[in-house]
Design an enzyme around this catalytic site. Structure first.
Site, PDB file in Angstrom:
ATOM      1  N   GLU A  43      19.664 -33.703 -28.087  1.00 17.23           N
ATOM      2  CA  GLU A  43      19.967 -34.720 -27.059  1.00 17.23           C
ATOM      3  C   GLU A  43      18.763 -35.617 -26.790  1.00 17.23           C
ATOM      4  O   GLU A  43      18.383 -35.861 -25.644  1.00 17.23           O
ATOM      5  CB  GLU A  43      20.485 -34.072 -25.775  1.00 17.23           C
ATOM      6  CG  GLU A  43      21.836 -33.400 -25.975  1.00 17.23           C
ATOM      7  CD  GLU A  43      22.540 -33.022 -24.669  1.00 17.23           C
ATOM      8  OE1 GLU A  43      21.964 -33.228 -23.579  1.00 17.23           O
ATOM      9  OE2 GLU A  43      23.675 -32.521 -24.752  1.00 17.23           O
TER      10      GLU A  43
ATOM     11  N   GLU B 177      27.901 -28.929 -29.392  1.00 15.47           N
ATOM     12  CA  GLU B 177      28.162 -28.671 -27.974  1.00 15.47           C
ATOM     13  C   GLU B 177      29.508 -29.280 -27.630  1.00 15.47           C
ATOM     14  O   GLU B 177      29.689 -30.493 -27.755  1.00 15.47           O
ATOM     15  CB  GLU B 177      27.056 -29.248 -27.075  1.00 15.47           C
ATOM     16  CG  GLU B 177      25.727 -28.509 -27.183  1.00 15.47           C
ATOM     17  CD  GLU B 177      24.707 -28.931 -26.128  1.00 15.47           C
ATOM     18  OE1 GLU B 177      25.130 -29.300 -24.995  1.00 15.47           O
ATOM     19  OE2 GLU B 177      23.504 -28.891 -26.430  1.00 15.47           O
TER      20      GLU B 177
END
Length: 490
Positions: A173, A295
């Protein structure tokens, strides 16, 4: 009457078993209490790992486990988690709850866990706050069989021979908690850091680049354009939230509107995978590079009375349908999607397992993974169901979703989800290329709000399904409302 057509002759891509992967982060009670209780715990354990959790995950054939994060990965310094536990550095977990992280679960413990599970380890390296040297030395520590400072350190800490490590994420991320980077800046860092994530001996690292958040198609385009030749996979993150970050809603107390909002939002995964794959096709038409959805899952408000930084939520039949929908989507895109990791494995977000002290329960999501494990490493075959739109107000979703695969020994497995909370449907199945000799079926079905508790851990469970008939063309059956169905045909 709905028609389901399955053409066994039309074999498509292999469904990688890693699509059924999981994610474990140093967050709340996922690692500590959920997986790792320490060697001196009264809870039955092997080298600190909960025996009940390990056995449950082995039952669903967990293929790969991602660690140590998540946002935690880009503030994690691996050298703090090796050596004598009493002398390991402590840190504050600033992302999740502000608690002290004592680093008693580190590299050796994670590799021990994966060994007990019989799964592939997937390590996320620290690109956000770490150095090239730090990342490079971590790979050397884990995989190098020779004379070097890191290999000697590993041996001193009790691991004489190197481990096998296939999957390594170069940052996490990095568009957000991993550094708030631009795609151009990250793409260059990926090339730099990845250069020093080396292959030692016969250990070949599968390098995963940090891909986009949801529908950031520019991120995907830029990173693929600048760095595709250096990567083996690129990640995608998408969490299902019925009304977004500011109104995630309760995991247990929801109405029909919230149900259909959640179904609609999770079906957006189909658009995301399709459009990101189209961008990847521009730079990788041979589909060498895997799309790694590492995710995904439901994100609701935390349970009342729990630490808001622990992200603990209950798990209902709504979660089961979300799992079934996404897994069918990944199956159908298995030419490009070759790993996915639901968030997270124990006690965090859409968990497959919940623990409370020595107690453990299996969630509805766990049962879906157990039903769908038949698809692992099977071959996707062409299938279609003539679904109709259902919903409330202007929120519309298909009433049925499916996927089908054939195993190496010739068994056909069909998984179907009924998204209606009130209606059952008659389905006529036409099988091409296969004659029905025997059928086995199992189903998970209950009220939309149904869930398991520690006092009643088997309230929602898989049952044998017998409401089917063998026909000249294949099968006919009635699928109940709010259900996930698995049919095996031989």
């Amino acid at each position: 009457m709905h028609k389901l057509v399955v053409n066994v002759f039309n074999k498509k891509s292999k469904i990688s078993k890693e699509i059924y992967g999981h994610f474990s982060e140093h967050l709340g009670r996922c690692i500590y209490e959920g997986i790792y209780v320490g060697e001196n715990s009264e809870i039955p354990n092997k080298n600190g790992m909960r025996k009940d959790v390990v056995e449950a995950l082995k039952e669903i054939k967990i293929p790969v486990l991602r660690w140590p994060g998540g946002c935690f990965a880009d503030e994690y310094h691996w050298k703090d988690g090796i050596g004598e536990k009493s002398s390991r550095k402590k840190m504050i977990n600033t992302h999740w709850g502000g608690l002290v992280e004592d680093n008693s679960f580190g590299t050796h413990e994670f590799m021990e866990l994966c060994d007990q599970l019989g799964c592939e380890p997937y390590i996320s390296g620290n690109l956000g706050s770490g150095t090239v040297q730090e990342m490079s030395e971590w790979v050397e520590y884990v995989t190098f069989d020779g004379v070097s400072p890191m290999a000697e350190e590993r041996k001193k800490n009790g691991q004489e021979k190197p481990w096998k490590l296939k999957y390594f994420g170069i940052g996490n991320e990095n568009w957000g908690c991993g550094g708030n980077m631009t795609p151009e800046y990250y793409a260059n860092l990926f090339r730099r850091y990845g250069t020093y994530v080396r292959n030692y001996g016969d250990n070949k690292i599968f390098k995963v680049a940090c891909g986009p958040n949801i529908d950031d198609y520019n991120w995907m385009d830029v990173v693929m354009k600048m760095s595709h030749q250096f990567m083996d996979g690129i990640s995608l993150h998408y969490y299902t939230m019925s009304r977004g970050w500011d109104d995630k809603g309760s995991a247990l107390n929801f109405d029909e509107t919230r149900w259909f909002e959640t179904m609609s939002k999770t079906l957006y995964m189909e658009d995301l995978v399709t459009h990101h794959s189209e961008i990847m096709d521009r730079y990788d038409p041979e589909k060498r590079i895997a799309l790694i959805v590492d995710e995904w899952g439901n994100w609701f408000d935390v349970e009342e009375g729990t630490n808001p930084g622990f992200l603990y939520q209950q798990n209902t039949m709504r979660d089961a349908l979300v799992a079934g929908i996404n897994l069918n989507i990944f199956n159908k895109h298995s030419d490009r999607v070759r790993m996915a990791n639901i968030a997270q494995v124990v006690n965090v977000l859409q968990s497959v397992i919940l623990t409370e002290g020595e107690k453990m329960l299996l969630t509805p999501t766990y049962h879906v993974f157990n039903m769908f494990k038949c698809h692992q490493d099977a071959t996707l075959v062409d299938s279609f169901i003539d679904a109709t739109e259902i919903g409330i107000n202007d929120i519309k979703v298909p009433n049925l979703t499916e996927s089908a695969s054939v195993t190496e020994d010739g068994k056909l497995n069909i998984t179907i989800n009924n998204l209606s909370i009130s209606d059952s449907y008659d389905v006529e199945t036409v099988l091409t290329g296969m004659k029905v000799n025997s059928v086995k079926a199992e189903i998970l079905t209950d009220d939309m709000n149904a869930y398991n508790t520690f006092d009643c851990p088997n309230a929602v469970h898989v049952k044998e399904f017998t409401d089917y008939k063998v026909t000249e063309e294949g099968l006919s059956f009635k699928i109940p409302a709010c259900s996930v169905l698995h049919i095996e045909v031989c």
